[in-house]
Design an enzyme around this catalytic site. Structure first.
Site, mmCIF file in Angstrom:
data_model
loop_
_atom_site.group_PDB
_atom_site.id
_atom_site.type_symbol
_atom_site.label_atom_id
_atom_site.label_comp_id
_atom_site.label_asym_id
_atom_site.label_seq_id
_atom_site.Cartn_x
_atom_site.Cartn_y
_atom_site.Cartn_z
ATOM 1 N N LYS A 223 44.575 42.003 38.231
ATOM 2 C CA LYS A 223 44.131 43.397 38.390
ATOM 3 C C LYS A 223 44.473 44.259 37.173
ATOM 4 O O LYS A 223 45.321 43.922 36.365
ATOM 5 C CB LYS A 223 44.693 43.974 39.687
ATOM 6 N N ARG A 257 47.182 36.736 47.534
ATOM 7 C CA ARG A 257 45.752 36.457 47.293
ATOM 8 C C ARG A 257 45.578 36.302 45.786
ATOM 9 O O ARG A 257 45.775 37.264 45.040
ATOM 10 C CB ARG A 257 44.919 37.624 47.842
HETATM 11 N N1 HH2 Z 1 41.309 42.665 46.183
HETATM 12 C C1 HH2 Z 1 40.037 42.405 45.866
HETATM 13 C C2 HH2 Z 1 39.127 42.020 46.846
HETATM 14 N N2 HH2 Z 1 39.514 41.858 48.130
HETATM 15 N N3 HH2 Z 1 41.221 41.899 49.756
HETATM 16 C C3 HH2 Z 1 42.497 42.138 50.103
HETATM 17 N N4 HH2 Z 1 42.901 41.964 51.375
HETATM 18 N N5 HH2 Z 1 43.415 42.553 49.176
HETATM 19 C C4 HH2 Z 1 43.086 42.743 47.869
HETATM 20 O O1 HH2 Z 1 43.972 43.138 47.064
HETATM 21 C C5 HH2 Z 1 41.738 42.505 47.472
HETATM 22 C C6 HH2 Z 1 40.812 42.082 48.461
HETATM 23 C C7 HH2 Z 1 39.574 42.550 44.460
HETATM 24 O O2 HH2 Z 1 39.684 41.337 43.761
HETATM 25 P P1 HH2 Z 1 38.470 40.301 43.481
HETATM 26 O O3 HH2 Z 1 38.008 39.655 44.724
HETATM 27 O O4 HH2 Z 1 38.904 39.347 42.427
HETATM 28 O O5 HH2 Z 1 37.330 41.206 42.854
HETATM 29 P P2 HH2 Z 1 36.007 41.850 43.452
HETATM 30 O O6 HH2 Z 1 36.344 42.755 44.569
HETATM 31 O O7 HH2 Z 1 35.436 42.576 42.262
HETATM 32 O O8 HH2 Z 1 35.148 40.723 43.936
#
Ligand code: HH2
Length: 281
Positions: A223, A257
């Protein structure tokens, strides 16, 4: 007291060691790996690799939540995630669906998803009912505002107390709807309507969230806060991500995660070995 195990559909996951949730994004625009796994077959192969590396849960998402991301309609999101979900269920570990849409939740649970990971904590009309009607687990995440605008100027009086109170209230709503405590996970939502200072305060304050008695999930992997600290681009944040996962677990997170499962597992193995070792001479 946090339950000894987490119940996700037919899966029961003991909570005596931290669990690693591996991220499987099926989106063209995710901040860290957008577009790489848009093809279902590539996503399934990626998921298989994460399981080999030691993932305990796989989290499949079809809509990016990065600041400024464009919304996706329900039909498109289902078209992205359902074939991947079906392809990875035979891997045998619980699969979580990262969505805010009740229609996608229902379809995913019907297809075999064991958990709903909702960055809006089941606040969409019908979302609570979609989870309560099944035996899936749920991750309730805190977000201030909505993805399009959430990073504009987030402000809190006491970020840890406000996030804690929100999560406690959402968990109570879930329990009142019939979702058992052993199916509920809470998550402060690092980066979702938070400055770097807010994220650091929340990381330090994780014990206050863990004290609510639900397993805490921490998502710090790659992040932008880690970019702000290290000055590194998103593809070069492995070391910072592993450090953040370790710090989160030391402060009470029970699930991390992450995008990089093998490296996280190694770091957690060192932590566990230190915890197990007898006091020195
Ligand atoms: N962060 C992201 C997406 N989903 N869900 C939970 N529970 N907690 C988190 O911190 C979280 C999440 C963002 O990360 P990523 O999936 O890599 O990116 P994107 O939302 O752009 O797909």
């Amino acid at each position: 007291m946090t339950a000894a195990a987490l119940r996700l559909g037919r899966h029961v996951l003991p909570l005596d060691r931290p669990l690693v949730m591996g991220v499987v994004n099926v989106t063209p625009d995710s901040f860290s790996d957008g577009g790489r796994f848009l093809d279902a077959q590539a996503a399934i192969e990626h998921a298989r690799r994460l399981v080999e590396e030691g993932a305990d849960i796989l989290d499949v998402g079809g809509e990016s939540t990065r600041p400024g991301a464009l919304p996706v309609d329900e039909a498109e999101e289902s078209r992205r995630v359902l074939p991947v979900l079906e392809g990875i269920l035979p891997l045998g570990i619980p699969v979580s669906i990262d969505t805010t849409k009740p229609g996608v939740m229902r379809a995913a649970i019907a297809a075999g998803a064991a958990m709903v990971n909702d960055v809006t904590a089941l606040r969409s009309p019908g979302a609570l009912e979609a989870v309560a009607a099944a035996d899936a687990g749920v991750c309730l995440m805190h977000m201030l505002g909505e993805p399009r605008t959430m990073q504009a100027s987030p402000a809190y009086g006491d970020v840890v107390a406000e996030v804690r109170d929100f999560l406690a209230a959402r968990a109570a709503v879930c329990e009142a709807a019939g979702i058992g405590r052993d199916r509920i996970v809470i998550d402060p939502g690092f980066g979702f309507g938070k400055t770097v200072a807010h994220n650091l305060a929340l990381l330090r304050g994780l014990p206050a969230l863990a004290a609510l008695g639900f397993p805490v999930l921490a998502g710090l992997s790659r992040k932008s806060t880690l970019g702000a600290i290290t000055g590194r681009a998103v593809g070069d944040r492995l070391a910072a991500s592993v450090a953040a996962a370790l710090l989160a677990v030391q402060r009470g997170a029970r699930i991390v995660r992450v995008h990089d499962v093998a490296a996280t597992r190694d770091a957690l193995a060192v932590l566990a070995a230190v915890a197990r070792s007898a006091p020195g001479p």
